[in-house]
Structure formats: structure tokens, C-alpha cells
Motif scaffolding. Structure first.
Motif, PDB file in Angstrom:
ATOM      1  N   ASN A  72       0.834  -0.775  -0.257  1.00  0.00           N
ATOM      2  CA  ASN A  72      -0.042  -0.134  -0.159  1.00  0.00           C
ATOM      3  C   ASN A  72       0.879   1.523  -0.184  1.00  0.00           C
ATOM      4  OD1 ASN A  72      -2.431  -1.605   0.046  1.00  0.00           O
ATOM      5  ND2 ASN A  72      -2.640  -1.061   2.220  1.00  0.00           N
ATOM      6  N   MET A  73       0.238   2.521  -0.715  1.00  0.00           N
ATOM      7  CA  MET A  73       1.732   2.828  -1.428  1.00  0.00           C
ATOM      8  C   MET A  73       0.102   4.140  -0.908  1.00  0.00           C
ATOM      9  SD  MET A  73       4.238   2.574  -3.842  1.00  0.00           S
ATOM     10  CE  MET A  73       2.744   2.395  -5.500  1.00  0.00           C
ATOM     11  N   VAL A  74       0.211   5.272   0.012  1.00  0.00           N
ATOM     12  CA  VAL A  74      -0.664   6.357  -0.151  1.00  0.00           C
ATOM     13  C   VAL A  74      -0.199   7.516  -1.226  1.00  0.00           C
ATOM     14  CG1 VAL A  74      -0.585   8.683   1.689  1.00  0.00           C
ATOM     15  CG2 VAL A  74       0.132   6.905   2.862  1.00  0.00           C
ATOM     16  N   ASN A  75      -1.835   8.061  -1.166  1.00  0.00           N
ATOM     17  CA  ASN A  75      -1.407   8.944  -2.721  1.00  0.00           C
ATOM     18  C   ASN A  75      -1.165   9.992  -1.944  1.00  0.00           C
ATOM     19  OD1 ASN A  75      -3.073   7.167  -4.560  1.00  0.00           O
ATOM     20  ND2 ASN A  75      -5.446   8.085  -3.938  1.00  0.00           N
ATOM     21  N   ASP A  76      -1.198  10.673  -3.352  1.00  0.00           N
ATOM     22  CA  ASP A  76      -0.183  12.059  -3.284  1.00  0.00           C
ATOM     23  C   ASP A  76       0.926  12.331  -2.484  1.00  0.00           C
ATOM     24  OD1 ASP A  76      -2.820  12.959  -4.803  1.00  0.00           O
ATOM     25  OD2 ASP A  76      -3.718  13.033  -2.852  1.00  0.00           O
ATOM     26  N   GLN A  77       1.600  11.134  -2.569  1.00  0.00           N
ATOM     27  CA  GLN A  77       2.584  11.667  -1.509  1.00  0.00           C
ATOM     28  C   GLN A  77       4.085  10.933  -2.717  1.00  0.00           C
ATOM     29  OE1 GLN A  77       3.787  12.013   1.785  1.00  0.00           O
ATOM     30  NE2 GLN A  77       1.342  13.038   2.325  1.00  0.00           N
ATOM     31  N   PRO A  78       4.618  12.114  -2.851  1.00  0.00           N
ATOM     32  CA  PRO A  78       6.370  11.741  -3.684  1.00  0.00           C
ATOM     33  C   PRO A  78       6.664  10.336  -3.402  1.00  0.00           C
ATOM     34  CG  PRO A  78       5.738  14.227  -3.135  1.00  0.00           C
ATOM     35  CD  PRO A  78       4.824  12.757  -2.239  1.00  0.00           C
ATOM     36  N   ALA A  79       6.782  10.296  -2.626  1.00  0.00           N
ATOM     37  CA  ALA A  79       7.941   9.401  -1.847  1.00  0.00           C
ATOM     38  C   ALA A  79       7.563   7.967  -2.286  1.00  0.00           C
ATOM     39  CB  ALA A  79       8.682   9.494  -0.404  1.00  0.00           C
ATOM     40  N   ALA A  80       6.602   7.768  -2.496  1.00  0.00           N
ATOM     41  CA  ALA A  80       6.228   6.616  -2.694  1.00  0.00           C
ATOM     42  C   ALA A  80       5.790   6.338  -4.407  1.00  0.00           C
ATOM     43  CB  ALA A  80       4.240   6.492  -3.123  1.00  0.00           C
ATOM     44  N   TYR A  81       6.794   6.893  -4.850  1.00  0.00           N
ATOM     45  CA  TYR A  81       6.857   6.864  -6.217  1.00  0.00           C
ATOM     46  C   TYR A  81       7.968   5.974  -6.318  1.00  0.00           C
ATOM     47  CZ  TYR A  81       2.387   8.888  -7.169  1.00  0.00           C
ATOM     48  OH  TYR A  81       0.751   8.835  -7.341  1.00  0.00           O
ATOM     49  N   GLN A  82       9.055   7.000  -6.007  1.00  0.00           N
ATOM     50  CA  GLN A  82      10.442   6.224  -5.175  1.00  0.00           C
ATOM     51  C   GLN A  82      11.398   5.522  -4.435  1.00  0.00           C
ATOM     52  OE1 GLN A  82      11.404  10.108  -5.324  1.00  0.00           O
ATOM     53  NE2 GLN A  82      11.143  11.536  -6.751  1.00  0.00           N
ATOM     54  N   GLN A  83      11.285   5.838  -3.486  1.00  0.00           N
ATOM     55  CA  GLN A  83      11.964   5.235  -2.433  1.00  0.00           C
ATOM     56  C   GLN A  83      10.276   3.054  -2.216  1.00  0.00           C
ATOM     57  OE1 GLN A  83      11.871   6.360   1.551  1.00  0.00           O
ATOM     58  NE2 GLN A  83      12.247   4.744   2.268  1.00  0.00           N
ATOM     59  N   ILE A  84       9.331   3.330  -2.254  1.00  0.00           N
ATOM     60  CA  ILE A  84       8.844   1.843  -1.401  1.00  0.00           C
ATOM     61  C   ILE A  84       9.270   1.546  -3.013  1.00  0.00           C
ATOM     62  CG2 ILE A  84       6.374   0.753  -1.387  1.00  0.00           C
ATOM     63  CD1 ILE A  84       5.993   3.275   0.122  1.00  0.00           C
ATOM     64  N   PRO A  85       8.416   1.765  -4.513  1.00  0.00           N
ATOM     65  CA  PRO A  85       8.812   1.036  -5.286  1.00  0.00           C
ATOM     66  C   PRO A  85      10.382   0.504  -5.568  1.00  0.00           C
ATOM     67  CG  PRO A  85       7.309   1.879  -6.540  1.00  0.00           C
ATOM     68  CD  PRO A  85       7.911   2.503  -4.704  1.00  0.00           C
ATOM     69  N   SER A  86      11.710   1.413  -5.231  1.00  0.00           N
ATOM     70  CA  SER A  86      12.642   0.588  -4.863  1.00  0.00           C
ATOM     71  C   SER A  86      12.775  -0.474  -3.855  1.00  0.00           C
ATOM     72  CB  SER A  86      14.092   1.546  -5.184  1.00  0.00           C
ATOM     73  OG  SER A  86      13.670   2.488  -3.903  1.00  0.00           O
ATOM     74  N   PHE A  87      12.372  -0.229  -2.997  1.00  0.00           N
ATOM     75  CA  PHE A  87      12.636  -1.066  -1.771  1.00  0.00           C
ATOM     76  C   PHE A  87      12.121  -2.745  -2.417  1.00  0.00           C
ATOM     77  CE2 PHE A  87      11.120  -3.031   1.860  1.00  0.00           C
ATOM     78  CZ  PHE A  87      12.309  -3.145   2.891  1.00  0.00           C
ATOM     79  N   PHE A  88      11.230  -2.515  -2.708  1.00  0.00           N
ATOM     80  CA  PHE A  88      10.634  -4.405  -3.657  1.00  0.00           C
ATOM     81  C   PHE A  88      11.339  -4.843  -4.485  1.00  0.00           C
ATOM     82  CE2 PHE A  88       7.995  -2.535   0.104  1.00  0.00           C
ATOM     83  CZ  PHE A  88       7.741  -3.623   0.551  1.00  0.00           C
ATOM     84  N   SER A  89      12.364  -3.699  -5.163  1.00  0.00           N
ATOM     85  CA  SER A  89      12.258  -4.309  -6.258  1.00  0.00           C
ATOM     86  C   SER A  89      13.534  -5.464  -6.693  1.00  0.00           C
ATOM     87  CB  SER A  89      13.306  -2.826  -7.359  1.00  0.00           C
ATOM     88  OG  SER A  89      14.016  -1.709  -6.928  1.00  0.00           O
ATOM     89  N   ALA A  90      14.420  -5.168  -4.420  1.00  0.00           N
ATOM     90  CA  ALA A  90      15.061  -6.246  -4.298  1.00  0.00           C
ATOM     91  C   ALA A  90      14.573  -7.115  -4.594  1.00  0.00           C
ATOM     92  CB  ALA A  90      16.360  -5.216  -2.888  1.00  0.00           C
TER      93      ALA A  90
END
Length: 177
Positions: A72-90
Motif C-alpha cells: 500500500n502506498m499513500v496517494n499524493d505522496q511523492p516518496a511513494a513513487y520512489q522509495q517504496i517501489p525501489s525498496f521492493f525491487s530487490a
């Protein structure tokens, strides 16, 4: 004598062939088992490592639906488009689905923490920041409108909104010791 050596040689060849075939099939099974173990190991690693994301205002939590990890990523939070997907791409072997929610897990947990001291006052049996529904589940032993209104007012006054509260009737539940 020559015939005995030939028969013995043929027998050894057959035993060796069966052994190699058995070893090869066992090796394949072991490799399949190891690949089956790699996914749960990766998921365990995700579970222990995701705590770094829990303070991220864009992080809404994770849960599993069958073999898929829902993030789950919160709408309207720019970090959601960067940090979270990159974390799970590992974790390329884990099937991941990203879902957008309204509230962060940290926000739901902070409301839960604010309500915890009032549990006895309002007959709250259980508080749960529910990542699946993106709500705060409040199990009430006293399911009256008066108690629900008091909790809503407290949360509205403290956090500015209460549309994420989910009241659950727990009045008919008894705990036996």
C-alpha cells in the motif's frame, strides 16, 4: 570366468546407471525445493526489513493475497513513487502489486496509540491498524452510539478526521480464562 566378469561388469553398469539416474532426480528435487524455499526466505527478509519504511508518510503497509505481496502506498505522496517501489525491487522473485490508499500505516498507528490509554473508558477490547482495509478497527464491548460518538469526537479533535474508523461489535464476546 570370462562370463562371470562380463555378468559382473554388466551388473555394475546397471547399478551405476540406476544410481546416477536416482542421484540426478534427487538433485532436481533438491533444486526445486531450494527454489521453493527462496520465496518464503525473501518474504521473511521483506517482513524484517520493511520497518525502515514504516515511518515513511507514503507507506500504507503490506499484506499477502495468496502468493502476491500487496504494497500500500499513500496517494499524493511523492516518496511513494520512489522509495517504496525501489525498496521492493530487490526481491524479483516475489510477485508484488502496488495499491494506493488514503492513509499511511504510521498515521493509523498513531491514532491507535492515542486511543490506547482510553480503552478502559470507552470499553475498547481491541485496536488494530488494518492494512488491508486502510482503516483503524475498533472492537467495542459497549457498542452504543454514545461510545462511538465519543471516540469519533476524540479522533476528530485530535487528528482532524475520523472517516477511517471501523467499529466492530464485540459486545457478545466473552473471554474465558
Amino acid at each position: 570366468m570370462k562370463r562371470r566378469i562380463t555378468i559382473l561388469g554388466l551388473f555394475c553398469f546397471i547399478v551405476l546407471s540406476v544410481s546416477i539416474t536416482s542421484f540426478a532426480s534427487v538433485s532436481i528435487v533438491v533444486k526445486e525445493e531450494q527454489s521453493k524455499l527462496s520465496l518464503p526466505k525473501q518474504i521473511d527478509e521483506i517482513n524484517t526489513a520493511f520497518s525502515a519504511l514504516s515511518s515513511d508518510p507514503a507507506y500504507g503497509g503490506i499484506y499477502y493475497e495468496e502468493d502476491t505481496l500487496i504494497v500500500n502506498m499513500v496517494n499524493d505522496q511523492p516518496a511513494a513513487y520512489q522509495q517504496i517501489p525501489s525498496f521492493f525491487s530487490a526481491y524479483p522473485d516475489v510477485e508484488i502489486k502496488y495499491q494506493y490508499v488514503k492513509y499511511s500505516l504510521g498515521f493509523l498507528e498513531s491514532v491507535k496509540d492515542a486511543l490506547a490509554p482510553q480503552m478502559g473508558v470507552w470499553s475498547i477490547s481491541v485496536l488494530d491498524a488494518n492494512e488491508i482495509t486502510n482503516q483503524l478497527d475498533i472492537y467495542l464491548s459497549d457498542y452504543s452510539n454514545q461510545v462511538q460518538s465519543a471516540i469519533i469526537q476524540f479522533v476528530d479533535d485530535s487528528f482532524g478526521t475520523s472517516d477511517f474508523l471501523n467499529f466492530i461489535d464485540y459486545s457478545n464476546v466473552s473471554i474465558i480464562y
